[in-house]
Motif scaffolding. Structure first.
Motif, PDB file in Angstrom:
ATOM      1  N   LYS A 101      14.596  79.559  60.941  1.00 16.20           N
ATOM      2  CA  LYS A 101      13.958  78.274  60.631  1.00 16.20           C
ATOM      3  C   LYS A 101      13.673  78.161  59.136  1.00 16.20           C
ATOM      4  CE  LYS A 101      11.737  77.425  65.085  1.00 16.20           C
ATOM      5  NZ  LYS A 101      12.379  76.151  65.356  1.00 16.20           N
ATOM      6  N   ILE A 102      13.184  79.243  58.533  1.00 15.00           N
ATOM      7  CA  ILE A 102      12.899  79.229  57.100  1.00 15.00           C
ATOM      8  C   ILE A 102      14.190  79.131  56.302  1.00 15.00           C
ATOM      9  CG2 ILE A 102      11.982  80.599  55.177  1.00 15.00           C
ATOM     10  CD1 ILE A 102       9.792  81.578  57.141  1.00 15.00           C
ATOM     11  N   ASP A 103      15.225  79.846  56.723  1.00 20.87           N
ATOM     12  CA  ASP A 103      16.523  79.771  56.038  1.00 20.87           C
ATOM     13  C   ASP A 103      17.088  78.357  56.041  1.00 20.87           C
ATOM     14  OD1 ASP A 103      16.544  82.457  55.398  1.00 20.87           O
ATOM     15  OD2 ASP A 103      17.928  83.025  56.995  1.00 20.87           O
ATOM     16  N   LYS A 104      16.816  77.604  57.090  1.00 16.00           N
ATOM     17  CA  LYS A 104      17.375  76.255  57.215  1.00 16.00           C
ATOM     18  C   LYS A 104      16.566  75.187  56.492  1.00 16.00           C
ATOM     19  CE  LYS A 104      20.013  76.896  61.398  1.00 16.00           C
ATOM     20  NZ  LYS A 104      20.320  76.403  62.722  1.00 16.00           N
ATOM     21  N   ILE A 105      15.427  75.567  55.921  1.00 19.17           N
ATOM     22  CA  ILE A 105      14.592  74.582  55.226  1.00 19.17           C
ATOM     23  C   ILE A 105      15.390  73.872  54.148  1.00 19.17           C
ATOM     24  CG2 ILE A 105      12.649  74.319  53.622  1.00 19.17           C
ATOM     25  CD1 ILE A 105      11.131  76.352  55.361  1.00 19.17           C
ATOM     26  N   GLY A 106      16.155  74.599  53.370  1.00 15.14           N
ATOM     27  CA  GLY A 106      16.874  74.008  52.244  1.00 15.14           C
ATOM     28  C   GLY A 106      18.229  73.431  52.563  1.00 15.14           C
ATOM     29  N   LYS A 107      18.666  73.566  53.776  1.00  7.50           N
ATOM     30  CA  LYS A 107      19.989  73.047  54.137  1.00  7.50           C
ATOM     31  C   LYS A 107      19.852  71.604  54.609  1.00  7.50           C
ATOM     32  CE  LYS A 107      21.685  77.572  55.239  1.00  7.50           C
ATOM     33  NZ  LYS A 107      22.141  78.494  56.254  1.00  7.50           N
ATOM     34  N   GLY A 108      20.831  70.819  54.300  1.00 10.04           N
ATOM     35  CA  GLY A 108      20.793  69.428  54.736  1.00 10.04           C
ATOM     36  C   GLY A 108      20.227  68.518  53.677  1.00 10.04           C
ATOM     37  N   GLU A 109      19.707  67.403  54.112  1.00  8.02           N
ATOM     38  CA  GLU A 109      19.247  66.370  53.197  1.00  8.02           C
ATOM     39  C   GLU A 109      17.838  66.642  52.683  1.00  8.02           C
ATOM     40  OE1 GLU A 109      19.858  62.340  54.562  1.00  8.02           O
ATOM     41  OE2 GLU A 109      21.407  63.039  55.938  1.00  8.02           O
ATOM     42  N   LEU A 110      17.590  66.188  51.492  1.00  6.86           N
ATOM     43  CA  LEU A 110      16.298  66.363  50.821  1.00  6.86           C
ATOM     44  C   LEU A 110      15.150  65.812  51.667  1.00  6.86           C
ATOM     45  CD1 LEU A 110      14.735  67.181  48.249  1.00  6.86           C
ATOM     46  CD2 LEU A 110      15.227  64.913  47.354  1.00  6.86           C
ATOM     47  N   ARG A 111      15.367  64.696  52.314  1.00  7.39           N
ATOM     48  CA  ARG A 111      14.272  64.048  53.054  1.00  7.39           C
ATOM     49  C   ARG A 111      13.796  64.855  54.258  1.00  7.39           C
ATOM     50  NH1 ARG A 111      17.440  59.056  56.002  1.00  7.39           N
ATOM     51  NH2 ARG A 111      19.135  60.328  56.805  1.00  7.39           N
ATOM     52  N   TYR A 112      14.554  65.855  54.689  1.00  5.67           N
ATOM     53  CA  TYR A 112      14.150  66.647  55.852  1.00  5.67           C
ATOM     54  C   TYR A 112      13.503  67.975  55.494  1.00  5.67           C
ATOM     55  CZ  TYR A 112      16.948  63.275  58.398  1.00  5.67           C
ATOM     56  OH  TYR A 112      17.450  62.114  58.904  1.00  5.67           O
ATOM     57  N   ILE A 113      13.394  68.299  54.216  1.00  2.00           N
ATOM     58  CA  ILE A 113      12.818  69.577  53.811  1.00  2.00           C
ATOM     59  C   ILE A 113      11.384  69.721  54.308  1.00  2.00           C
ATOM     60  CG2 ILE A 113      12.035  70.925  51.816  1.00  2.00           C
ATOM     61  CD1 ILE A 113      14.594  69.984  50.386  1.00  2.00           C
ATOM     62  N   ASP A 114      10.579  68.696  54.135  1.00  2.00           N
ATOM     63  CA  ASP A 114       9.180  68.791  54.556  1.00  2.00           C
ATOM     64  C   ASP A 114       9.055  68.961  56.064  1.00  2.00           C
ATOM     65  OD1 ASP A 114      10.050  66.162  54.954  1.00  2.00           O
ATOM     66  OD2 ASP A 114       8.049  65.317  54.669  1.00  2.00           O
ATOM     67  N   ARG A 115       9.920  68.321  56.815  1.00  3.94           N
ATOM     68  CA  ARG A 115       9.888  68.459  58.281  1.00  3.94           C
ATOM     69  C   ARG A 115      10.277  69.874  58.696  1.00  3.94           C
ATOM     70  NH1 ARG A 115      12.830  62.850  60.022  1.00  3.94           N
ATOM     71  NH2 ARG A 115      11.279  61.488  59.074  1.00  3.94           N
ATOM     72  N   ARG A 116      11.272  70.432  58.019  1.00  2.45           N
ATOM     73  CA  ARG A 116      11.688  71.798  58.348  1.00  2.45           C
ATOM     74  C   ARG A 116      10.607  72.803  57.986  1.00  2.45           C
ATOM     75  NH1 ARG A 116      17.359  70.222  56.489  1.00  2.45           N
ATOM     76  NH2 ARG A 116      18.400  69.845  58.457  1.00  2.45           N
ATOM     77  N   GLU A 117       9.950  72.582  56.855  1.00  6.88           N
ATOM     78  CA  GLU A 117       8.843  73.479  56.484  1.00  6.88           C
ATOM     79  C   GLU A 117       7.727  73.366  57.523  1.00  6.88           C
ATOM     80  OE1 GLU A 117       5.463  74.289  53.069  1.00  6.88           O
ATOM     81  OE2 GLU A 117       6.782  72.562  52.855  1.00  6.88           O
ATOM     82  N   GLU A 118       7.384  72.154  57.899  1.00 10.41           N
ATOM     83  CA  GLU A 118       6.331  71.942  58.895  1.00 10.41           C
ATOM     84  C   GLU A 118       6.687  72.608  60.223  1.00 10.41           C
ATOM     85  OE1 GLU A 118       4.307  68.217  61.284  1.00 10.41           O
ATOM     86  OE2 GLU A 118       5.135  67.851  59.290  1.00 10.41           O
ATOM     87  N   ASN A 119       7.944  72.532  60.628  1.00  2.00           N
ATOM     88  CA  ASN A 119       8.394  73.155  61.870  1.00  2.00           C
ATOM     89  C   ASN A 119       8.250  74.676  61.798  1.00  2.00           C
ATOM     90  OD1 ASN A 119      10.837  74.442  63.483  1.00  2.00           O
ATOM     91  ND2 ASN A 119      10.248  72.535  64.510  1.00  2.00           N
ATOM     92  N   ALA A 120       8.636  75.270  60.677  1.00  6.14           N
ATOM     93  CA  ALA A 120       8.528  76.722  60.518  1.00  6.14           C
ATOM     94  C   ALA A 120       7.055  77.149  60.533  1.00  6.14           C
ATOM     95  CB  ALA A 120       9.202  77.164  59.220  1.00  6.14           C
ATOM     96  N   ARG A 121       6.213  76.371  59.861  1.00  9.54           N
ATOM     97  CA  ARG A 121       4.787  76.702  59.839  1.00  9.54           C
ATOM     98  C   ARG A 121       4.170  76.562  61.239  1.00  9.54           C
ATOM     99  NH1 ARG A 121       2.025  76.399  54.721  1.00  9.54           N
ATOM    100  NH2 ARG A 121       0.264  75.473  55.826  1.00  9.54           N
ATOM    101  N   ALA A 122       4.587  75.562  61.987  1.00 12.59           N
ATOM    102  CA  ALA A 122       4.072  75.375  63.344  1.00 12.59           C
ATOM    103  C   ALA A 122       4.502  76.523  64.253  1.00 12.59           C
ATOM    104  CB  ALA A 122       4.552  74.044  63.916  1.00 12.59           C
ATOM    105  N   TYR A 123       5.721  77.009  64.070  1.00 12.15           N
ATOM    106  CA  TYR A 123       6.206  78.135  64.868  1.00 12.15           C
ATOM    107  C   TYR A 123       5.386  79.386  64.553  1.00 12.15           C
ATOM    108  CZ  TYR A 123       9.529  81.215  67.210  1.00 12.15           C
ATOM    109  OH  TYR A 123      10.111  82.136  68.045  1.00 12.15           O
ATOM    110  N   ALA A 124       5.114  79.613  63.269  1.00 10.83           N
ATOM    111  CA  ALA A 124       4.287  80.753  62.872  1.00 10.83           C
ATOM    112  C   ALA A 124       2.885  80.619  63.468  1.00 10.83           C
ATOM    113  CB  ALA A 124       4.219  80.866  61.357  1.00 10.83           C
ATOM    114  N   GLU A 125       2.347  79.416  63.459  1.00  8.04           N
ATOM    115  CA  GLU A 125       1.033  79.172  64.039  1.00  8.04           C
ATOM    116  C   GLU A 125       1.026  79.468  65.538  1.00  8.04           C
ATOM    117  OE1 GLU A 125      -2.959  78.257  64.088  1.00  8.04           O
ATOM    118  OE2 GLU A 125      -1.677  78.361  62.327  1.00  8.04           O
TER     119      GLU A 125
END
Length: 89
Positions: A19-43
């Protein structure tokens, strides 16, 4: 801690690494969503007592660093990152 084997914990952390590796892949507008998803999984892992609060905080920091690196890469080149280096050592 919940009764999980070392192999199970490693598998769950591997999912988070992906999940963290995929944060930077794809479009710029989805970076924050991917970070939020990784943080939620850790939580969720911390809530289930699979990882400690300190481990959770370290994983939060890794997700934030990956997101920041991804934004810098997008701003610099306009292209998504191919990979973000993460390590759980």
């Amino acid at each position: 801690m919940t009764a999980v084997t070392t192999a199970q914990k490693a598998a769950l952390l591997n999912i988070l690494r992906i999940k963290i590796d995929k944060i930077g892949k794809g479009e710029l507008r989805y970076i924050d969503r991917r970070e939020e998803n990784a943080r939620a999984y850790a939580e969720a892992l911390a809530d289930a007592n699979i990882i400690t609060d300190n481990e959770r905080e370290e994983l939060y920091d890794k997700a934030k660093a990956a997101a920041e690196a991804a934004v810098r890469a997008h701003q610099g080149t306009g292209e998504p990152l191919q990979a973000v280096q993460t390590s759980f050592d």
